[in-house]
Design an enzyme around this catalytic site. Structure first.
Site, PDB file in Angstrom:
ATOM      1  N   LYS A  53       8.695  -8.578  -0.413  1.00 19.03           N
ATOM      2  CA  LYS A  53       9.037  -7.157  -0.429  1.00 19.03           C
ATOM      3  C   LYS A  53      10.384  -6.941   0.273  1.00 19.03           C
ATOM      4  O   LYS A  53      11.238  -6.191  -0.204  1.00 19.03           O
ATOM      5  CB  LYS A  53       7.919  -6.338   0.248  1.00 19.03           C
ATOM      6  CG  LYS A  53       6.663  -6.296  -0.610  1.00 19.03           C
ATOM      7  CD  LYS A  53       5.408  -5.874   0.137  1.00 19.03           C
ATOM      8  CE  LYS A  53       4.194  -5.998  -0.775  1.00 19.03           C
ATOM      9  NZ  LYS A  53       2.903  -5.816  -0.100  1.00 19.03           N
ATOM     10  N   GLN A  97       0.699  -4.079   5.755  1.00 13.45           N
ATOM     11  CA  GLN A  97       0.107  -5.115   4.895  1.00 13.45           C
ATOM     12  C   GLN A  97      -1.369  -5.302   5.244  1.00 13.45           C
ATOM     13  O   GLN A  97      -1.728  -5.507   6.394  1.00 13.45           O
ATOM     14  CB  GLN A  97       0.895  -6.433   5.092  1.00 13.45           C
ATOM     15  CG  GLN A  97       0.499  -7.542   4.149  1.00 13.45           C
ATOM     16  CD  GLN A  97       0.849  -7.246   2.692  1.00 13.45           C
ATOM     17  OE1 GLN A  97       1.914  -6.732   2.384  1.00 13.45           O
ATOM     18  NE2 GLN A  97      -0.066  -7.562   1.791  1.00 13.45           N
ATOM     19  N   ASP A 120       2.387   3.091  -0.325  1.00 13.46           N
ATOM     20  CA  ASP A 120       1.338   2.219  -0.866  1.00 13.46           C
ATOM     21  C   ASP A 120       0.270   3.042  -1.597  1.00 13.46           C
ATOM     22  O   ASP A 120      -0.529   2.504  -2.357  1.00 13.46           O
ATOM     23  CB  ASP A 120       0.674   1.441   0.285  1.00 13.46           C
ATOM     24  CG  ASP A 120       0.692  -0.054   0.044  1.00 13.46           C
ATOM     25  OD1 ASP A 120       1.119  -0.482  -1.044  1.00 13.46           O
ATOM     26  OD2 ASP A 120       0.254  -0.796   0.946  1.00 13.46           O
TER      27      ASP A 120
END
Ligand code: NAP
Length: 292
Positions: A53, A97, A120
């Site tokens: 990312k 994450q 997200d």
């Protein structure tokens, strides 16, 4: 006859070109999109995802702050770091994450991310907006799957889509996205899971089969029909002592045999993975635009 290969890497590269133009335009008006990634612990797969990312941010000219934290960090300390990022004007999107260590509540962490930085798309209010059809950040993997279907000429409109898996990050939001009465969706969706009986009878009826179960190569040629479009979301490590790293990555679909039978199929790696990353970038640009 061998199948059309739905190349997620190539489709993501097209989107990258489009995003680059948008980013340049934003920079022209004094805005540089910014993404913060937060990694807790040293799980190698999570670390690899965060690295990818970060690299994509670099390629696109998105400002990236990569925060690495020890696995024994307290929930309170993590919340305070997210609070700082929430107030940081250079940061438009915050990605934590997952999974997090067991002593930290994922829900508490997700809920602490402000809605306008929830790139997200996991905050329950973001979900609510998605369910009610308000404009919001769509979760990256399901949004990436929809995009790769459309861009590869396999629009899900009016098709029977069978999704194997009902997780909160893939199957469940994807079902919601694809049943919407709108272009690029409007599909008839069936969702299978461990409570589904005679799953193969259902998968065989799929015009589009999406495998998101996390079991190596369990979707075999005998459970799909020859006109099916198959999207393989699974990323599974299987032992491969002959390789340097000792493992190889396979999907949930037995690619070798299924690709000989069906109309189209996405590979692993090089399928859904790159789409997930580029959709995160797209959400970050969308978040930056909210500040204009
Ligand atoms: P998950 O949270 O473990 O959920 C798996 C789902 O599959 C559950 O709904 C489970 O049913 C169902 N399932 C498991 N075994 C099954 C079986 N034999 N028959 C039918 N259904 C079954 O997994 P996830 O997070 O959704 O991830 C799925 C896979 O996608 C993993 O390999 C993951 O690494 C990969 N993934 C890839 C990306 C990417 O960007 N490429 C992104 C996210 C995930 P129950 O609900 O009944 O338990």
């Amino acid at each position: 006859m061998s199948a059309q290969i739905i190349n997620g890497k190539e489709i993501a590269a097209q989107i990258k070109i489009e995003l680059k133009q948008e980013i340049e335009k934003l920079k022209g008006s004094g805005i540089t999109p910014g993404l913060a990634t937060v990694l807790v612990g040293d799980d190698p797969a999570s670390a690899a995802y965060v690295r990818m990312k970060g690299k994509m941010c670099e390629k696109l000219g998105i400002h990236n702050e990569s925060i690495k934290l020890s696995s024994d960090i307290s929930e309170e300390k993590l919340l305070s770091i997210i609070n700082d990022l929430a107030n940081d004007l250079k940061i438009n999107g915050i990605l934590v994450q997952l999974p997090l260590p067991e002593h930290i509540s994922e829900q508490n962490i997700i809920k602490s991310i402000p809605l306008h930085k929830d790139v997200d798309g996991f905050h329950p209010h973001t979900w609510g907006k998605m369910m009610t059809g308000e404009d919001t950040f769509l979760p990256c993997t399901p949004a990436g799957i929809q995009e790769m279907l459309i861009r590869s000429g396999n629009n899900p409109e009016k098709k029977h889509v069978v999704i194997a898996g009902r997780s909160k990050i893939v199957g469940l939001p994807l079902a919601n996205i694809l049943i919407k009465k709108e272009p690029g969706a409007n599909a008839t969706v069936t969702v299978c899971h461990t409570g589904t009986q005679n799953m193969s009878q259902i998968t065989k009826q799929a015009d589009i089969l999406i495998a998101a179960i996390g079991r190596p190569e369990v979707i075999t040629a005998d459970v799909v029909n020859e006109n099916a479009v198959v999207i393989d979301v699974g990323v599974n490590r299987v032992e491969a002592p002959e390789t340097e790293r000792g493992y190889r990555l396979v999907g949930d679909v037995h690619f070798e045999t299924v690709s000989q039978k069906v109309k189209a199929i996405s590979p692993v790696p090089g399928g859904v993975g790159p789409m997930t990353i580029i959709m995160l970038m797209k959400n970050t640009v969308k978040a930056a635009k909210l500040t204009t």
